[in-house]
Design a protein around this motif. Structure first.
Motif, PDB file in Angstrom:
ATOM      1  N   ALA A   1       0.836  -1.206   0.000  1.00 44.20           N
ATOM      2  CA  ALA A   1       0.000   0.000   0.000  1.00 44.20           C
ATOM      3  C   ALA A   1       0.872   1.258   0.000  1.00 44.20           C
ATOM      4  O   ALA A   1       0.558   2.235  -0.694  1.00 44.20           O
ATOM      5  N   LEU A   2       1.960   1.233   0.762  1.00 43.78           N
ATOM      6  CA  LEU A   2       2.874   2.383   0.780  1.00 43.78           C
ATOM      7  C   LEU A   2       3.463   2.606  -0.612  1.00 43.78           C
ATOM      8  O   LEU A   2       3.490   3.734  -1.113  1.00 43.78           O
ATOM      9  N   LEU A   3       3.928   1.540  -1.258  1.00 45.05           N
ATOM     10  CA  LEU A   3       4.546   1.668  -2.576  1.00 45.05           C
ATOM     11  C   LEU A   3       3.529   2.095  -3.629  1.00 45.05           C
ATOM     12  O   LEU A   3       3.863   2.833  -4.558  1.00 45.05           O
ATOM     13  N   ALA A   4       2.276   1.662  -3.485  1.00 42.82           N
ATOM     14  CA  ALA A   4       1.234   2.083  -4.420  1.00 42.82           C
ATOM     15  C   ALA A   4       0.918   3.566  -4.248  1.00 42.82           C
ATOM     16  O   ALA A   4       0.638   4.276  -5.227  1.00 42.82           O
ATOM     17  N   ARG A   5       0.955   4.046  -3.010  1.00 43.01           N
ATOM     18  CA  ARG A   5       0.693   5.460  -2.738  1.00 43.01           C
ATOM     19  C   ARG A   5       1.800   6.347  -3.257  1.00 43.01           C
ATOM     20  O   ARG A   5       1.579   7.491  -3.648  1.00 43.01           O
ATOM     21  N   TYR A   6       3.032   5.835  -3.281  1.00 41.41           N
ATOM     22  CA  TYR A   6       4.218   6.583  -3.754  1.00 41.41           C
ATOM     23  C   TYR A   6       4.932   5.752  -4.801  1.00 41.41           C
ATOM     24  O   TYR A   6       5.925   5.066  -4.500  1.00 41.41           O
ATOM     25  N   PRO A   7       4.450   5.766  -6.050  1.00 44.12           N
ATOM     26  CA  PRO A   7       5.081   4.956  -7.102  1.00 44.12           C
ATOM     27  C   PRO A   7       6.530   5.377  -7.342  1.00 44.12           C
ATOM     28  O   PRO A   7       6.910   6.517  -7.086  1.00 44.12           O
ATOM     29  N   SER A   8       7.306   4.447  -7.866  1.00 45.23           N
ATOM     30  CA  SER A   8       8.719   4.704  -8.186  1.00 45.23           C
ATOM     31  C   SER A   8       8.817   5.841  -9.203  1.00 45.23           C
ATOM     32  O   SER A   8       8.030   5.917 -10.134  1.00 45.23           O
TER      33      SER A   8
END
Length: 164
Positions: free
Chosen positions: A155-162
């Protein structure tokens, strides 16, 4: 005279014995994003965030080509790197995963959210972000009640994509 360290005392740096200096610099520099401030001959390097003289010292003075200590022995459990916000933590995790470094785990400790991994010399590494101090969980007696709940890294990575 008080036996307590002053409130402004901080851990200034960690200095690690590594078996391969260039490999360690690649991990702490390229993957975690710290900048080399100085190389000290062929046996040591000093890295930091924000131009500080060093947050991380790396050396091979007594460990060139060595193996990690076996499990069940004393030594470093992990270093912990505090990121200023969730976006910065997510960017670091994206770099870690992009470099093929697996995560050992993730946890919501109530006071912080963290991921855990290993460096190339098998030293534990924690990457985390703190919650505001006012939001830290406390029991009826006022003492901290840290825990070990699941932390949804996806969820964190989805909220802040690369950004790469």
């Amino acid at each position: 005279m008080s036996n307590l360290a002053p409130n402004t005392t901080r851990i200034g740096h960690v200095h690690l014995r590594v078996s391969n200096l260039d490999r360690a610099i690649a991990f702490y520099g390229d993957v975690l994003g710290f900048e080399v401030q100085q190389r000290y001959g062929k046996g040591a390097a000093f890295l930091s965030a924000g131009g500080y003289h060093h947050h991380i010292g790396l050396n091979t003075w007594e460990s060139l080509g060595a193996t990690p200590p076996p499990p069940g022995h004393t030594g470093l459990y992990h270093t912990a790197f505090l990121y200023p916000d969730h976006a910065s933590l997510a960017a670091a995790i994206h770099r870690v995963l992009g470099a093929g470094v697996p995560l050992d785990g993730a946890a919501d400790h109530g006071v912080s959210e963290a991921v855990y991994l290993r460096d190339p010399d098998d030293n534990g590494v924690e990457l985390y972000v703190d919650r505001p101090k006012a939001d830290w969980p406390r029991g009826a007696d006022g003492q901290l009640t840290m825990g070990n709940r699941p932390f949804d890294v996806g969820a964190l990575l989805a909220r802040y994509p690369s950004q790469n």
